[in-house]
Design a protein around this motif. Structure first.
Motif, PDB file in Angstrom:
ATOM      1  N   LEU A 139       0.865  -1.186   0.000  1.00 46.68           N
ATOM      2  CA  LEU A 139       0.000   0.000   0.000  1.00 46.68           C
ATOM      3  C   LEU A 139       0.896   1.230   0.000  1.00 46.68           C
ATOM      4  N   LEU A 140       0.787   2.037  -1.053  1.00 45.49           N
ATOM      5  CA  LEU A 140       1.598   3.253  -1.171  1.00 45.49           C
ATOM      6  C   LEU A 140       0.647   4.445  -1.120  1.00 45.49           C
ATOM      7  N   ILE A 141       0.689   5.194  -0.014  1.00 44.94           N
ATOM      8  CA  ILE A 141      -0.340   6.201   0.276  1.00 44.94           C
ATOM      9  C   ILE A 141       0.222   7.607   0.146  1.00 44.94           C
ATOM     10  N   ASP A 142      -0.341   8.386  -0.750  1.00 44.39           N
ATOM     11  CA  ASP A 142       0.007   9.806  -0.857  1.00 44.39           C
ATOM     12  C   ASP A 142      -0.710  10.552   0.257  1.00 44.39           C
ATOM     13  N   ASN A 143       0.059  11.224   1.072  1.00 47.65           N
ATOM     14  CA  ASN A 143      -0.511  11.891   2.242  1.00 47.65           C
ATOM     15  C   ASN A 143      -0.430  13.400   2.113  1.00 47.65           C
ATOM     16  N   SER A 144      -0.512  13.940   0.895  1.00 49.21           N
ATOM     17  CA  SER A 144      -0.455  15.390   0.730  1.00 49.21           C
ATOM     18  C   SER A 144      -1.703  16.037   1.320  1.00 49.21           C
ATOM     19  N   GLY A 145      -1.620  17.332   1.580  1.00 51.76           N
ATOM     20  CA  GLY A 145      -2.695  18.017   2.284  1.00 51.76           C
ATOM     21  C   GLY A 145      -4.019  18.026   1.561  1.00 51.76           C
ATOM     22  N   SER A 146      -4.009  17.915   0.237  1.00 50.28           N
ATOM     23  CA  SER A 146      -5.266  17.974  -0.502  1.00 50.28           C
ATOM     24  C   SER A 146      -6.175  16.798  -0.181  1.00 50.28           C
ATOM     25  N   MET A 147      -5.643  15.775   0.461  1.00 48.47           N
ATOM     26  CA  MET A 147      -6.498  14.646   0.852  1.00 48.47           C
ATOM     27  C   MET A 147      -7.627  15.120   1.751  1.00 48.47           C
ATOM     28  N   ASP A 148      -7.299  16.045   2.634  1.00 50.71           N
ATOM     29  CA  ASP A 148      -8.315  16.529   3.564  1.00 50.71           C
ATOM     30  C   ASP A 148      -8.877  17.888   3.131  1.00 50.71           C
ATOM     31  N   TRP A 149      -7.981  18.784   2.718  1.00 48.83           N
ATOM     32  CA  TRP A 149      -8.394  20.173   2.501  1.00 48.83           C
ATOM     33  C   TRP A 149      -9.260  20.360   1.261  1.00 48.83           C
ATOM     34  N   SER A 150      -9.051  19.557   0.243  1.00 49.57           N
ATOM     35  CA  SER A 150      -9.830  19.730  -0.984  1.00 49.57           C
ATOM     36  C   SER A 150     -11.182  19.048  -0.913  1.00 49.57           C
ATOM     37  N   ALA A 173     -10.337   1.664   3.075  1.00 50.16           N
ATOM     38  CA  ALA A 173     -10.050   0.857   1.886  1.00 50.16           C
ATOM     39  C   ALA A 173      -8.763   0.071   2.067  1.00 50.16           C
ATOM     40  N   ALA A 174      -7.753   0.719   2.664  1.00 50.97           N
ATOM     41  CA  ALA A 174      -6.489   0.021   2.908  1.00 50.97           C
ATOM     42  C   ALA A 174      -6.686  -1.125   3.898  1.00 50.97           C
ATOM     43  N   LYS A 175      -7.475  -0.900   4.930  1.00 48.40           N
ATOM     44  CA  LYS A 175      -7.724  -1.964   5.922  1.00 48.40           C
ATOM     45  C   LYS A 175      -8.437  -3.152   5.287  1.00 48.40           C
ATOM     46  N   LEU A 176      -9.407  -2.862   4.401  1.00 48.03           N
ATOM     47  CA  LEU A 176     -10.125  -3.960   3.751  1.00 48.03           C
ATOM     48  C   LEU A 176      -9.168  -4.838   2.954  1.00 48.03           C
ATOM     49  N   VAL A 177      -8.245  -4.204   2.202  1.00 49.22           N
ATOM     50  CA  VAL A 177      -7.292  -4.983   1.406  1.00 49.22           C
ATOM     51  C   VAL A 177      -6.397  -5.811   2.327  1.00 49.22           C
ATOM     52  N   ILE A 178      -5.967  -5.239   3.436  1.00 47.82           N
ATOM     53  CA  ILE A 178      -5.137  -5.991   4.398  1.00 47.82           C
ATOM     54  C   ILE A 178      -5.906  -7.182   4.943  1.00 47.82           C
ATOM     55  N   ILE A 197       3.033  -8.104   2.270  1.00 47.71           N
ATOM     56  CA  ILE A 197       2.454  -6.760   2.336  1.00 47.71           C
ATOM     57  C   ILE A 197       3.499  -5.769   2.825  1.00 47.71           C
ATOM     58  N   CYS A 198       3.429  -4.526   2.326  1.00 48.33           N
ATOM     59  CA  CYS A 198       4.230  -3.425   2.860  1.00 48.33           C
ATOM     60  C   CYS A 198       3.416  -2.143   2.776  1.00 48.33           C
ATOM     61  N   LEU A 199       3.772  -1.149   3.582  1.00 46.22           N
ATOM     62  CA  LEU A 199       3.071   0.138   3.617  1.00 46.22           C
ATOM     63  C   LEU A 199       4.068   1.255   3.377  1.00 46.22           C
ATOM     64  N   ILE A 200       3.748   2.174   2.474  1.00 46.72           N
ATOM     65  CA  ILE A 200       4.598   3.331   2.187  1.00 46.72           C
ATOM     66  C   ILE A 200       3.736   4.588   2.178  1.00 46.72           C
ATOM     67  N   ASP A 201       4.196   5.607   2.904  1.00 45.36           N
ATOM     68  CA  ASP A 201       3.532   6.915   2.941  1.00 45.36           C
ATOM     69  C   ASP A 201       4.423   7.899   2.179  1.00 45.36           C
ATOM     70  N   PHE A 202       3.836   8.767   1.335  1.00 43.16           N
ATOM     71  CA  PHE A 202       4.680   9.718   0.611  1.00 43.16           C
ATOM     72  C   PHE A 202       3.914  10.984   0.290  1.00 43.16           C
ATOM     73  N   SER A 238      -1.098   1.636   9.345  1.00 43.59           N
ATOM     74  CA  SER A 238      -1.551   2.297   8.126  1.00 43.59           C
ATOM     75  C   SER A 238      -1.991   3.733   8.368  1.00 43.59           C
ATOM     76  N   GLY A 239      -2.269   4.114   9.613  1.00 41.21           N
ATOM     77  CA  GLY A 239      -2.724   5.469   9.899  1.00 41.21           C
ATOM     78  C   GLY A 239      -1.621   6.431  10.272  1.00 41.21           C
TER      79      GLY A 239
END
Length: 737
Positions: A31-42, A53-58, A67-72, A99-100
């Protein structure tokens, strides 16, 4: 916080829909998760449903998966190194908690560096595991700080690198990218290409692009993709529940080996689901979170299952039944279509990956499946549901077209096969998501006007076409062009791509008069004027005329010499003709008829042979025609070539009319493909396997049927096949010969 992007990439090494049922293979997942601010602000995902969604896949991974987790954001951060799943709930719980975590600065969004980090993680995965990628984004790339002009230029450069270099690395390693666009206006020119450029040829008809205007469908989309990777047949139903409600789930599938009941819903920790089997047993969920409940059952009982749902407030629920089974519905039609054109649908019934091409099928245990038909309905993006339609059976291909699509968006095609197994009712279901897009996103193509409108017989005529708009969305390497001659004849030539915005081809006119050139219509492009050109062809002169005169002289001299050398056989033919003409009618033996036929065919240089019922291996033809009721239903050309890199032989297959089944996909008129050793072609009711090394075709369908329907026509070294699937067609052909 200028980055406006939400990216979530799942790197999956997984089942594909082409694995035979029962072929258990593990998957590697990152799971490679983009954590830029627009996730919440937009406002794209204010409730954080990407984490659900990530938890369901896990939760859906099983023992032996990775499995591996990457935040970017501006660079990737490794949250969880690639880890082998041991199957324990404790391990999955620990991974879901990680994942959080947020390590990125939530500013820029560098998709390219994130993809490369994922590839770096996957290099340790065992080679026996196949790989895939899921990319979730709101569609914008943001890689530098600076002025708007500087940011835009850097973003375009990054996209170009991703499509030209990084995407090729994924394709070379056989890692397709599944793209999920979390936006109401997806960047098809970038995201659509990324999904297409990394798609292996055998997955051409799979859907690798999804989009949703809001985050409410994220968990459902991730579940759909995961089920597709597992090769499961899925049937979905949406409804609302308030208070207590009982749902009946009819599972009439005796071939089901394993079934998963999925209830994905609005965030609601108080919602409860009780699942009861047909024999009254209660099934406990193997995973439960605030937005989903998952139940798995091996060897499920056919019959009516019951779901008891209770919730203190009104909740939207998406209920899915995902089945692993020996007999399933395959849906190999295109994953996208143009609004305003029919949605072309094709389905197959398969047993352990093999096509069932007859309504009556006998299983290895002796039981008999009688297929009554296949029906479908279409659910529109706005929730409207079409009436139910029955598909037409064409030798195991169940085909039809839907004309009711009227708005762009994500459509769901649901199919249902009905039949009986030893008089027991059977219903097998499946579904597929397709994207309907508007004309504005299509490339526009037009024929280039010719400076000269008069040409000479025997001299090549060059024809060109230009891509006027959206050349970046043009993926075709050739365009079919219809050439109509002055005598009413018609043939198809192909304009080959010679540049980003140019196609070119040529043909040689054989008689004088008016020729009409017509660019063929296609659902993946729009046509602009001119789509038709008209040219005049006049008789040749000069050197061409002299060469023609000399050629006619050679033909006359050579023909006279050939007749002189053949005079003994010709005299025999004339004697027999004279005997019939001057004598009383006398009975002709079968041997006499065969001798006359052989003499005539030898002198013409043409022979017609019906395939013997016990002869399965034939010389590969250069042309195949399938006749239905006196008309050509399918026509294709096969040209044997050698791969310049591997040195292995292959066939360049061009479909001129109708649709060809090539392995597990459809090649339509105007399209071409590369056929190698072991590939299969289904031409009408006959299936053949290619042996390119020996220039042979092996008939793998019923030989008795092949012997009755297939004619092999030889003209010198050229071999043609004519397959007549109309009443009395074979006898009529022999009579004409």
């Amino acid at each position: 916080m200028g980055g406006k992007s939400l990216i979530l990439i799942l790197i999956l090494a997984a089942f594909t829909s082409y694995l035979a049922p029962g072929d258990e293979r593990n998957l590697a997942l990152c799971l490679l998760i983009d954590n830029s601010g627009s996730m919440d602000w937009s406002g794209h995902d204010p409730e954080g449903l990407r984490w659900e969604a990530a938890k369901l896949v896990i939760d859906k991974t099983r023992k032996g998966d990775y499995i591996c987790l990457i935040d970017f954001s501006d660079k990737p951060f490794l949250l969880q190194p690639l880890t082998r799943i041991d199957g324990s709930p404790a391990q999955k719980r620990e991974i879901k908690e990680r994942s959080g975590l947020i390590l990125s600065n939530r500013k820029l969004t560098d998709i390219d560096s994130a993809l490369k980090a994922a590839l770096d993680q996957l290099k340790t995965v065992p080679s026996r595991i196949t790989k895939a990628v899921i990319l979730l984004t709101d569609g914008e790339v943001d890689v530098v700080e600076g002025t708007p002009q500087e940011k835009k230029a850097a973003a375009e450069t990054s996209k170009s690198v991703i499509l030209s270099k990084t995407a090729y690395r994924f394709l070379a390693q056989k890692i397709p990218v599944y793209v999920v666009a979390l936006t109401d206006e997806p960047d098809m020119d970038f995201l659509g290409k990324l999904a297409d450029y990394t798609k292996p040829p055998q997955q051409e008809k799979e859907n690798h692009f999804f989009y949703s205007p809001t985050s409410t469908d994220l968990v459902v989309i991730f579940s759909d993709i995961f089920n597709q990777l597992r090769g499961l047949s899925v049937h979905t139903e949406r409804y609302k529940v308030s208070g207590s409600e009982t749902k009946r789930i009819h599972l009439l599938d005796p071939f089901a080996d394993e079934v998963e009941f999925q209830f994905i819903h609005d965030q609601n920790l108080d919602l409860e689901v009780k699942l009861i089997s047909p024999d009254g047993k209660r099934i406990k969920p193997y995973a439960s979170e605030g937005s989903y409940k998952l139940f798995a059952v091996r060897k499920p009982l056919p019959g009516t299952w019951t779901a008891l749902i209770t919730t203190p407030r009104t909740t939207n629920i998406t209920q899915s039944v995902a089945v692993k089974e020996d007999i399933k519905l395959d849906m190999p039609f295109a994953p996208k279509f143009r609004i305003g054109s029919p949605l072309k649908i094709i389905l197959n019934v398969k047993y352990k990956g093999e096509l069932i091409d007859s309504p009556r099928f006998t299983l290895p245990d002796g039981s008999v499946l009688q297929i009554e038909g296949v029906w479908y309905k279409v659910i529109h993006p706005d929730g409207r549901i079409s009436p139910e339609f029955k598909l037409q059976d064409r030798f195991g291909d169940y085909v039809g077209s839907y004309d009711g699509a009227d708005i762009p968006g994500r459509y769901l095609v649901q199919a249902e096969m009905r039949g009986k197994l030893n008089d027991q009712e059977v219903i097998i279901r499946s579904e597929k998501h397709v994207i309907g897009f508007a004309d504005e996103s299509l490339p526009k193509v037009a024929l280039r006007r010719m400076d000269n409108t008069k040409y000479k017989i025997g001299l090549p005529v060059q024809v060109e076409a230009d891509v006027l708009e959206n050349a970046g969305a043009m993926h075709k390497e050739s365009l079919p062009l219809t050439v109509k001659g002055p005598d009413g004849s018609s043939r198809t030539i192909y304009l080959q791509r010679i540049g980003r915005e140019r196609y070119r081809g040529e043909f040689t006119p054989e008689r004088d008069g008016t020729y009409i050139l017509l660019l063929a219509r296609d659902d993946e492009m729009a046509l602009a004027d001119p789509t038709t050109l008209q040219i005049e062809v006049i008789g040749g002169s000069g050197i061409g005329g002299k060469m023609t005169f000399m050629l006619v002289g050679f033909v006359l001299v050579g023909g006279g010499l050939a007749l002189y050398l053949r005079r003994p056989k010709l005299e025999g033919i004339f004697r027999r003709f004279e005997r019939v003409k001057t004598s009383e009618p006398e009975e002709t033996t079968q041997a006499d008829e065969e001798e006359v036929m052989a003499d005539e065919e030898e002198n013409l240089g043409v022979s017609t042979v019906s395939v013997s019922a016990d002869e399965s291996t034939r010389q590969m033809p250069s042309e195949i025609e399938v006749m239905e009721n006196g008309e050509v239903a399918l026509k294709l050309n096969l040209i044997r070539k050698t791969d310049v890199i591997s040195g292995e032989p292959f066939y360049h297959v061009e479909v001129q009319k109708g649709e060809l089944r090539f392995n597990d996909r459809i090649i339509a008129a105007g399209e071409s493909t590369k056929a190698k050793n072991g590939d299969t072609l289904k031409v009408g009711p006959i299936s053949v396997r290619i042996v390119a090394d020996e220039d042979k075709a092996v008939i793998i369908s019923d030989l008795e049927t092949a012997g009755r329907l297939l004619e092999e026509i030889r003209d010198q070294e050229v071999v043609r096949w004519v397959i007549r699937h109309d009443q009395g067609g074979h006898e009529e052909a022999q009579e004409n010969v």
